[in-house]
Design a protein around this motif. Structure first.
Motif, PDB file in Angstrom:
ATOM      1  N   LEU A 105       0.831  -1.204   0.000  1.00 44.83           N
ATOM      2  CA  LEU A 105       0.000   0.000   0.000  1.00 44.83           C
ATOM      3  C   LEU A 105       0.864   1.251   0.000  1.00 44.83           C
ATOM      4  N   ILE A 106       1.935   1.231   0.778  1.00 45.09           N
ATOM      5  CA  ILE A 106       2.831   2.385   0.859  1.00 45.09           C
ATOM      6  C   ILE A 106       3.573   2.588  -0.460  1.00 45.09           C
ATOM      7  N   LEU A 107       4.047   1.494  -1.051  1.00 41.19           N
ATOM      8  CA  LEU A 107       4.748   1.588  -2.334  1.00 41.19           C
ATOM      9  C   LEU A 107       3.824   2.110  -3.423  1.00 41.19           C
ATOM     10  N   PHE A 108       2.569   1.662  -3.387  1.00 41.11           N
ATOM     11  CA  PHE A 108       1.595   2.122  -4.373  1.00 41.11           C
ATOM     12  C   PHE A 108       1.424   3.635  -4.280  1.00 41.11           C
ATOM     13  N   TYR A 109       1.409   4.155  -3.074  1.00 47.65           N
ATOM     14  CA  TYR A 109       1.272   5.605  -2.856  1.00 47.65           C
ATOM     15  C   TYR A 109       2.394   6.365  -3.570  1.00 47.65           C
ATOM     16  N   PHE A 110       3.632   5.899  -3.423  1.00 45.41           N
ATOM     17  CA  PHE A 110       4.762   6.601  -4.029  1.00 45.41           C
ATOM     18  C   PHE A 110       4.762   6.475  -5.552  1.00 45.41           C
ATOM     19  N   ILE A 111       4.311   5.334  -6.063  1.00 46.23           N
ATOM     20  CA  ILE A 111       4.198   5.201  -7.515  1.00 46.23           C
ATOM     21  C   ILE A 111       3.089   6.105  -8.043  1.00 46.23           C
ATOM     22  N   GLY A 112       1.987   6.176  -7.288  1.00 48.17           N
ATOM     23  CA  GLY A 112       0.886   7.055  -7.672  1.00 48.17           C
ATOM     24  C   GLY A 112       1.329   8.509  -7.785  1.00 48.17           C
ATOM     25  N   LYS A 113       2.221   8.936  -6.901  1.00 45.96           N
ATOM     26  CA  LYS A 113       2.711  10.318  -6.928  1.00 45.96           C
ATOM     27  C   LYS A 113       3.471  10.607  -8.224  1.00 45.96           C
ATOM     28  N   LYS A 114       4.048   9.568  -8.823  1.00 45.95           N
ATOM     29  CA  LYS A 114       4.815   9.750 -10.055  1.00 45.95           C
ATOM     30  C   LYS A 114       3.950   9.629 -11.312  1.00 45.95           C
ATOM     31  N   VAL A 115       2.874   8.852 -11.208  1.00 46.73           N
ATOM     32  CA  VAL A 115       2.064   8.567 -12.396  1.00 46.73           C
ATOM     33  C   VAL A 115       0.868   9.502 -12.525  1.00 46.73           C
ATOM     34  N   PHE A 116       0.266   9.875 -11.398  1.00 47.30           N
ATOM     35  CA  PHE A 116      -0.947  10.685 -11.431  1.00 47.30           C
ATOM     36  C   PHE A 116      -0.623  12.173 -11.296  1.00 47.30           C
ATOM     37  N   THR A 117      -1.452  13.001 -11.904  1.00 49.07           N
ATOM     38  CA  THR A 117      -1.284  14.446 -11.778  1.00 49.07           C
ATOM     39  C   THR A 117      -2.115  15.005 -10.631  1.00 49.07           C
ATOM     40  N   SER A 118      -3.149  14.261 -10.218  1.00 48.14           N
ATOM     41  CA  SER A 118      -4.016  14.709  -9.131  1.00 48.14           C
ATOM     42  C   SER A 118      -3.776  13.885  -7.872  1.00 48.14           C
ATOM     43  N   LYS A 119      -3.703  14.562  -6.735  1.00 47.37           N
ATOM     44  CA  LYS A 119      -3.551  13.868  -5.452  1.00 47.37           C
ATOM     45  C   LYS A 119      -4.760  12.982  -5.160  1.00 47.37           C
ATOM     46  N   TRP A 120      -5.926  13.424  -5.618  1.00 48.56           N
ATOM     47  CA  TRP A 120      -7.148  12.693  -5.301  1.00 48.56           C
ATOM     48  C   TRP A 120      -7.217  11.379  -6.074  1.00 48.56           C
ATOM     49  N   THR A 121      -6.537  11.334  -7.212  1.00 50.11           N
ATOM     50  CA  THR A 121      -6.451  10.071  -7.953  1.00 50.11           C
ATOM     51  C   THR A 121      -5.617   9.053  -7.179  1.00 50.11           C
ATOM     52  N   LEU A 289      -5.094   7.861 -21.617  1.00 52.82           N
ATOM     53  CA  LEU A 289      -4.739   9.084 -20.897  1.00 52.82           C
ATOM     54  C   LEU A 289      -3.253   9.126 -20.548  1.00 52.82           C
ATOM     55  N   ILE A 290      -2.708   7.989 -20.113  1.00 48.04           N
ATOM     56  CA  ILE A 290      -1.276   7.935 -19.787  1.00 48.04           C
ATOM     57  C   ILE A 290      -0.453   8.123 -21.053  1.00 48.04           C
ATOM     58  N   LEU A 291      -0.931   7.558 -22.150  1.00 52.36           N
ATOM     59  CA  LEU A 291      -0.265   7.748 -23.449  1.00 52.36           C
ATOM     60  C   LEU A 291      -0.310   9.220 -23.864  1.00 52.36           C
ATOM     61  N   LYS A 292      -1.466   9.832 -23.652  1.00 45.70           N
ATOM     62  CA  LYS A 292      -1.631  11.250 -23.990  1.00 45.70           C
ATOM     63  C   LYS A 292      -0.728  12.135 -23.147  1.00 45.70           C
ATOM     64  N   ASN A 293      -0.532  11.746 -21.879  1.00 44.78           N
ATOM     65  CA  ASN A 293       0.338  12.511 -20.977  1.00 44.78           C
ATOM     66  C   ASN A 293       1.826  12.276 -21.252  1.00 44.78           C
ATOM     67  N   LYS A 294       2.104  11.385 -22.205  1.00 45.41           N
ATOM     68  CA  LYS A 294       3.471  11.051 -22.600  1.00 45.41           C
ATOM     69  C   LYS A 294       4.298  10.464 -21.453  1.00 45.41           C
ATOM     70  N   ASP A 295       3.608   9.709 -20.583  1.00 46.74           N
ATOM     71  CA  ASP A 295       4.312   9.005 -19.504  1.00 46.74           C
ATOM     72  C   ASP A 295       4.759   7.654 -20.056  1.00 46.74           C
ATOM     73  N   PHE A 296       5.705   7.735 -21.007  1.00 43.06           N
ATOM     74  CA  PHE A 296       6.069   6.559 -21.778  1.00 43.06           C
ATOM     75  C   PHE A 296       6.794   5.499 -20.947  1.00 43.06           C
ATOM     76  N   LYS A 297       7.525   5.932 -19.930  1.00 37.90           N
ATOM     77  CA  LYS A 297       8.278   4.957 -19.135  1.00 37.90           C
ATOM     78  C   LYS A 297       7.338   3.986 -18.420  1.00 37.90           C
ATOM     79  N   TYR A 298       6.357   4.541 -17.690  1.00 42.04           N
ATOM     80  CA  TYR A 298       5.404   3.656 -17.001  1.00 42.04           C
ATOM     81  C   TYR A 298       4.618   2.825 -18.015  1.00 42.04           C
ATOM     82  N   LEU A 299       4.230   3.448 -19.109  1.00 42.13           N
ATOM     83  CA  LEU A 299       3.455   2.759 -20.138  1.00 42.13           C
ATOM     84  C   LEU A 299       4.236   1.578 -20.705  1.00 42.13           C
ATOM     85  N   LEU A 300       5.507   1.793 -21.018  1.00 47.65           N
ATOM     86  CA  LEU A 300       6.327   0.733 -21.600  1.00 47.65           C
ATOM     87  C   LEU A 300       6.603  -0.386 -20.592  1.00 47.65           C
TER      88      LEU A 300
END
Length: 488
Positions: A105-121, A289-300
């Motif tokens: 759960l904690i690791l997911f939080y830190f990954i979320g901070k890198k992938v999402f633009t909104s805190k609420w997501t 959406l992730i593709l549109k945001n050009k977050d290619f590293k996570y996507l790949l």
């Protein structure tokens, strides 16, 4: 300024509440410490009865598990004296999965901070993770699947953090060391590690840094194949292939939809078909959406991970099935909740809340449940049998109760003769034929588990007992049965 501080304050409070909820749900299962079931008993017997070096070799009861996961667990049993305390041993064996489930759960939080633009997501994803039935259940089960989840999240976070222009060689060495060690704790981490290196290989800016990162995992992979895979996996490959044959992806992908459907339902237990379709739409939308945001590293990384799992399944090396691909749950959740990243689009939140209803229902029922069970009451059966059994009594085991009996008998060391009921339907040798071969004497039918959902085998054996013998004692639970009988 004050408004922004208030939002941050609310965000961190809600984050703490969700993490606490996830911990409480997992703790409830852990401290309940239900009886081991077939797979747990099989793996538990190996940990208790094999040496550290033997845990790197072929295991009994058709088990395969990461060797360092088993070795660390065995060490925990040693330092807590679990060898002489049955209840203590059960809960200690489940300790690493429990810790892994909470750390995920904690690791997911830190990954979320890198992938999402909104805190609420991030909160939406955390709620999904905290209340997910499959992740909760495997947090108090002695199997490595929640360790797979944690390990894969660690790998994803490492690769997301790597920037060859900024990351020092010392940090790269540390990352490489972690990536080298993780496969010894988690098979599944290999998929994400491979995907991560493939993703970084497209970056040609600093070959020296890439090589320094790859060095230790490469050396580890060599020894992993020589010491473990060749010894353990290859010796079990035939049996494992036969057991999982319905869960490999066909070369023509003819069963791919059915497998995806089954696995998605497994990931999000009790979800109705209409919500399953809705979740699928959200997942695809999140990908776009992730593709549109050009977050290619996570996507790949995630796409290549999924491709690697499919490829190994087609090659019959790794089943594309439920608990074996549990590590794909966090990846799926990130894509699903990405829809809430769209600003001022409240429909996304409404959809996510609808999808969460089955999980909230499960969480509520789980919290207030008075009897948590894994569908197997072997420990209770064994305790009752040991109190009453005599040295000349014979124990009868159905095929799915072998591991349960031998695991729990480790603590009692009963030497009674054993009769095994293992039907061979190809030759017409069913339960009744085998039972009719039993000689005169006093028997205990130890029937802790039946892999048939309708409990067909246990029902057939118990019905035979009432029709053909004199029943002296009976103990039945929801899914298990213990019967003492006499054959004259």
């Amino acid at each position: 300024m004050i408004n922004e501080r208030l939002k941050n304050y609310i965000f961190y409070i809600l984050t703490a509440v969700i993490l606490a909820l996830g911990f409480i749900l997992r703790l409830k299962g852990y401290v309940s410490n239900p009886s081991f079931w077939l797979d747990e008993s099989a793996l538990g017997w190996n940990v208790l009865n094999k040496s550290y070096s033997e845990l790197f070799d072929k295991l009994r009861f058709l088990q395969i598990a990461p060797p360092l996961f088993l070795c660390f667990t065995k060490f925990l049993i040693f330092i807590t004296d679990g060898y002489h305390h049955m209840l203590r041993c059960d809960i200690v064996l489940r300790t690493i999965p429990f810790i892994a489930g909470n750390l995920s759960l904690i690791l997911f939080y830190f990954i979320g901070k890198k992938v999402f633009t909104s805190k609420w997501t991030i909160l939406a994803g955390l709620i999904f993770m905290a209340t997910n039935p499959a992740l909760i259940n495997y947090s108090f089960e002695f199997k490595p699947y929640n360790l797979d989840v944690l390990s894969c999240l660690v790998v994803i976070l490492i690769f997301l953090n790597i920037n060859f222009k900024q990351t020092t060689f010392k940090t790269l060495f540390l990352y490489g060391l972690i990536l080298a060690v993780l496969p010894w704790f988690s098979f599944a981490s290999v998929f994400v590690i491979t995907a991560g290196f493939m993703t970084l290989s497209f970056n040609k800016e600093n070959p020296k840094a890439f090589t320094s990162l790859l060095a230790l995992p490469f050396v580890s992979a060599f020894f992993y194949l020589r010491i473990f895979i060749i010894n353990a996996y290859t010796q079990n490959s035939v049996g494992m292939h036969n057991f999982w044959q319905q869960h490999f992806v066909n070369t023509n992908f003819s069963n791919s939809y059915a497998l995806l459907n089954d696995n998605f339902k497994y990931f999000f237990m009790s979800i109705p078909d209409v919500l399953l379709l809705l979740a699928g739409i959200c997942l695809i939308t999140g990908f776009v959406l992730i593709l549109k945001n050009k977050d290619f590293k996570y996507l790949l990384i995630t796409t290549l991970t999924f491709a690697a799992v499919i490829a190994t399944s087609i090659l019959k090396f790794y089943p594309f099935s439920g608990r074996l691909i549990l590590f794909l749950i966090p990846i799926s959740i990130i894509y699903i909740v990405k829809i809430t990243d769209i600003k001022k689009w409240f429909i996304g939140w409404i959809v996510i809340l609808i999808l969460l209803v089955p999980q909230f229902t499960f969480a509520g029922n789980f919290i207030f449940s008075k009897n948590i069970t894994k569908g197997d009451d072997a420990r209770y059966l064994m305790q009752n049998m040991v109190q009453r059994i005599k040295n000349k009594d014979i124990i009868v085991l159905n095929e799915n109760s072998y591991a349960d009996y031998f695991y729990y008998n480790t603590f009692f060391n009963k030497k009674n003769k054993i009769e095994y009921i293992k039907p061979n339907y190809k030759t017409g040798e069913d339960n009744q034929i085998l039972l009719n071969k039993l000689q005169k004497g006093t028997y205990w039918l130890f029937l802790s588990y039946d892999n048939n959902k309708n409990r067909t085998n246990i029902t057939e054996i118990t019905q035979w007992a009432y029709k053909n013998t004199k029943v002296l004692y009976e103990l039945k639970t929801q899914q298990s049965a213990l019967i003492k009988l006499v054959i004259d």
